[in-house]
Design an enzyme around this catalytic site. Structure first.
Site, mmCIF file in Angstrom:
data_model
loop_
_atom_site.group_PDB
_atom_site.id
_atom_site.type_symbol
_atom_site.label_atom_id
_atom_site.label_comp_id
_atom_site.label_asym_id
_atom_site.label_seq_id
_atom_site.Cartn_x
_atom_site.Cartn_y
_atom_site.Cartn_z
ATOM 1 N N GLY A 27 -8.951 22.985 -8.474
ATOM 2 C CA GLY A 27 -10.233 23.271 -9.110
ATOM 3 C C GLY A 27 -11.355 23.651 -8.160
ATOM 4 O O GLY A 27 -11.213 24.490 -7.269
ATOM 5 N N ASP A 73 -7.552 9.338 0.217
ATOM 6 C CA ASP A 73 -7.803 8.758 -1.106
ATOM 7 C C ASP A 73 -9.182 8.119 -1.009
ATOM 8 O O ASP A 73 -9.372 7.151 -0.275
ATOM 9 C CB ASP A 73 -6.724 7.707 -1.415
ATOM 10 C CG ASP A 73 -6.966 7.055 -2.783
ATOM 11 O OD1 ASP A 73 -8.095 7.129 -3.312
ATOM 12 O OD2 ASP A 73 -6.012 6.458 -3.305
ATOM 13 N N VAL A 74 -10.154 8.669 -1.727
ATOM 14 C CA VAL A 74 -11.537 8.199 -1.545
ATOM 15 C C VAL A 74 -11.757 6.771 -2.047
ATOM 16 O O VAL A 74 -12.790 6.168 -1.735
ATOM 17 C CB VAL A 74 -12.579 9.150 -2.205
ATOM 18 C CG1 VAL A 74 -12.550 10.531 -1.585
ATOM 19 C CG2 VAL A 74 -12.423 9.210 -3.720
ATOM 20 N N TYR A 166 -18.215 8.517 -17.672
ATOM 21 C CA TYR A 166 -18.277 9.635 -16.719
ATOM 22 C C TYR A 166 -19.725 10.009 -16.438
ATOM 23 O O TYR A 166 -20.137 10.166 -15.279
ATOM 24 C CB TYR A 166 -17.502 10.827 -17.308
ATOM 25 C CG TYR A 166 -17.529 12.080 -16.467
ATOM 26 C CD1 TYR A 166 -16.680 12.231 -15.376
ATOM 27 C CD2 TYR A 166 -18.403 13.133 -16.776
ATOM 28 C CE1 TYR A 166 -16.688 13.391 -14.616
ATOM 29 C CE2 TYR A 166 -18.422 14.295 -16.017
ATOM 30 C CZ TYR A 166 -17.568 14.418 -14.937
ATOM 31 O OH TYR A 166 -17.586 15.564 -14.178
ATOM 32 N N PRO A 196 -23.097 20.887 -12.122
ATOM 33 C CA PRO A 196 -22.545 22.020 -12.871
ATOM 34 C C PRO A 196 -22.377 21.693 -14.351
ATOM 35 O O PRO A 196 -22.155 20.541 -14.737
ATOM 36 C CB PRO A 196 -21.165 22.243 -12.230
ATOM 37 C CG PRO A 196 -21.137 21.411 -10.985
ATOM 38 C CD PRO A 196 -22.092 20.283 -11.218
ATOM 39 N N GLY A 197 -22.448 22.741 -15.157
ATOM 40 C CA GLY A 197 -22.023 22.641 -16.549
ATOM 41 C C GLY A 197 -20.506 22.761 -16.585
ATOM 42 O O GLY A 197 -19.832 22.635 -15.556
HETATM 43 P P1 NAI Z 1 -10.014 18.697 -10.754
HETATM 44 O O1 NAI Z 1 -9.348 17.590 -11.492
HETATM 45 O O2 NAI Z 1 -9.316 20.005 -10.665
HETATM 46 O O3 NAI Z 1 -10.416 18.243 -9.278
HETATM 47 C C1 NAI Z 1 -10.759 16.930 -8.921
HETATM 48 C C2 NAI Z 1 -10.102 16.637 -7.611
HETATM 49 O O4 NAI Z 1 -10.442 15.329 -7.171
HETATM 50 C C3 NAI Z 1 -8.577 16.698 -7.741
HETATM 51 O O5 NAI Z 1 -8.062 17.451 -6.669
HETATM 52 C C4 NAI Z 1 -8.176 15.261 -7.661
HETATM 53 O O6 NAI Z 1 -6.880 15.079 -7.161
HETATM 54 C C5 NAI Z 1 -9.250 14.722 -6.721
HETATM 55 N N1 NAI Z 1 -9.326 13.266 -6.736
HETATM 56 C C6 NAI Z 1 -9.416 12.447 -7.814
HETATM 57 N N2 NAI Z 1 -9.365 11.174 -7.401
HETATM 58 C C7 NAI Z 1 -9.277 11.186 -6.040
HETATM 59 C C8 NAI Z 1 -9.172 10.190 -5.045
HETATM 60 N N3 NAI Z 1 -9.140 8.889 -5.359
HETATM 61 N N4 NAI Z 1 -9.123 10.570 -3.746
HETATM 62 C C9 NAI Z 1 -9.126 11.872 -3.410
HETATM 63 N N5 NAI Z 1 -9.169 12.861 -4.309
HETATM 64 C C10 NAI Z 1 -9.250 12.528 -5.611
HETATM 65 O O7 NAI Z 1 -11.437 18.866 -11.429
HETATM 66 P P2 NAI Z 1 -12.707 19.752 -11.008
HETATM 67 O O8 NAI Z 1 -13.221 20.283 -12.270
HETATM 68 O O9 NAI Z 1 -12.375 20.670 -9.916
HETATM 69 O O10 NAI Z 1 -13.706 18.620 -10.510
HETATM 70 C C11 NAI Z 1 -14.270 18.579 -9.213
HETATM 71 C C12 NAI Z 1 -15.584 17.815 -9.268
HETATM 72 O O11 NAI Z 1 -16.506 18.554 -10.056
HETATM 73 C C13 NAI Z 1 -15.468 16.441 -9.913
HETATM 74 O O12 NAI Z 1 -16.316 15.533 -9.225
HETATM 75 C C14 NAI Z 1 -15.985 16.685 -11.314
HETATM 76 O O13 NAI Z 1 -16.499 15.515 -11.895
HETATM 77 C C15 NAI Z 1 -17.065 17.719 -11.031
HETATM 78 N N6 NAI Z 1 -17.476 18.538 -12.160
HETATM 79 C C16 NAI Z 1 -16.587 19.358 -12.797
HETATM 80 C C17 NAI Z 1 -17.018 20.147 -13.843
HETATM 81 C C18 NAI Z 1 -16.110 21.042 -14.592
HETATM 82 O O14 NAI Z 1 -16.485 21.501 -15.693
HETATM 83 N N7 NAI Z 1 -14.930 21.358 -14.097
HETATM 84 C C19 NAI Z 1 -18.419 20.149 -14.286
HETATM 85 C C20 NAI Z 1 -19.273 19.248 -13.534
HETATM 86 C C21 NAI Z 1 -18.802 18.497 -12.508
#
Ligand code: NAI
Length: 259
Positions: A27, A73-74, A166, A196-197
């Site tokens: 992502g 792993d955060v 969340y 972000p949205g």
């Molecule tokens: P995603 O699920 O593709 O990416 C999230 C990443 O964080 C994944 O690679 C996952 O493995 C990693 N992750 C989760 N727990 C972890 C841990 N304990 N240690 C290390 N890595 C870990 O989702 P996306 O959409 O790319 O999300 C990225 C960030 O953007 C997140 O913080 C999400 O809340 C935020 N966000 C996303 C939006 C969206 O619409 N996609 C909108 C607003 C914020």
């Protein structure tokens, strides 16, 4: 006051900088890693799925960039310390942290379990805080300043149906951003957040392909989801010298979804 001949338009060159992206395996984190590398930064791509990190490292190298794939792993502070020292050993002292790792446990507020609640706070808040602390300590020890870019959400300031916990975690990130921005301003560390949205990624793609998700999209002014590249400009502004005068700020980037 400079005259017009002294105006340098932004080129966002990050050559010589070292960046670390958490949750880089998919992502937005994957996209942020590619963009920072393309701008010239050496990037520590970090996460839990090592085969995906190796694949991303190869992709960055095929673009002429430099990356180190490092396990993280955060939720584990030991893992954060090991990742920071590996980053500095492989690439050099850290200049830019993109605090991106995050997740959601789907559960309505009446149904969420203590375990689900803790998983969200452990990742989105505790993990992001201790990453910022590790990066801040390293930047302060070196004395050259730095950039911390937290990934919050419009959920930090807007109610998103079905996402109570969340949104609570993202509101905490918004306050962390302002507070660290002030605490570390004198140290030359700029701390900002993107809010972000909805942008289609693995986090939400099943939902937005469903009937409910399609209906939700129709409630937004422009009736469309964001694309990963819609965050590129803000990322580069905040990571580069052009963001010098910006700290403690929250950037809503949502095409009007939260209006
Ligand atoms: P995603 O699920 O593709 O990416 C999230 C990443 O964080 C994944 O690679 C996952 O493995 C990693 N992750 C989760 N727990 C972890 C841990 N304990 N240690 C290390 N890595 C870990 O989702 P996306 O959409 O790319 O999300 C990225 C960030 O953007 C997140 O913080 C999400 O809340 C935020 N966000 C996303 C939006 C969206 O619409 N996609 C909108 C607003 C914020």
């Amino acid at each position: 006051m400079g005259d017009a001949t002294e105006i340098n338009l932004p080129d966002y060159n990050l050559t010589g900088k070292v960046a670390l992206v958490t949750g880089a395996t998919s992502g937005l984190g994957r996209r942020f890693s590619l963009v920072l590398a393309k701008a010239g930064a050496k990037v520590a791509i970090t996460g839990r799925r090592l085969e995906r990190l190796d694949e991303l490292k190869r992709e960055i190298e095929s673009l002429g960039g430099t990356a180190a794939a490092i396990a993280l792993d955060v939720t584990d502070t030991g893992s954060i310390a090991a990742c920071m020292s590996e980053t500095e050993k492989s690439l050099g002292p850290l200049d830019i942290l993109v605090n991106n790792a995050g997740m959601n446990v789907q559960a309505l507020p009446a149904e969420v379990t203590p375990e689900g609640f803790d998983t969200m706070f452990d990742t989105n808040v505790r993990g992001a805080f201790f990453m910022a602390q590790a990066a801040g300590r390293s930047m302060m020890a070196r004395g050259a300043g730095g950039r911390i870019i937290n990934i919050a959400s419009i959920g930090a300031h807007t109610v998103l149906p079905g996402l109570t916990i969340y949104c609570m975690t993202k509101a905490a990130i918004a306050m962390m951003t302002k507070s660290l921005g002030k605490e570390w301003a004198r140290k030359g560390i700029n701390v900002n957040a993107m809010c972000p949205g909805f942008i289609e990624t693995e986090l939400n793609s099943d939902w937005f392909q469903s009937e409910g998700g399609q209906k939700q999209i129709k409630t937004w002014p422009r009736r469309r989801l964001g694309l990963e590249e819609d965050l590129d400009g803000t990322l580069l502004l905040l990571a580069s010298d052009h963001g010098r005068f910006i700290t403690g700020s929250l950037f809503t980037i949502d095409d009007g979804q939260s209006l």
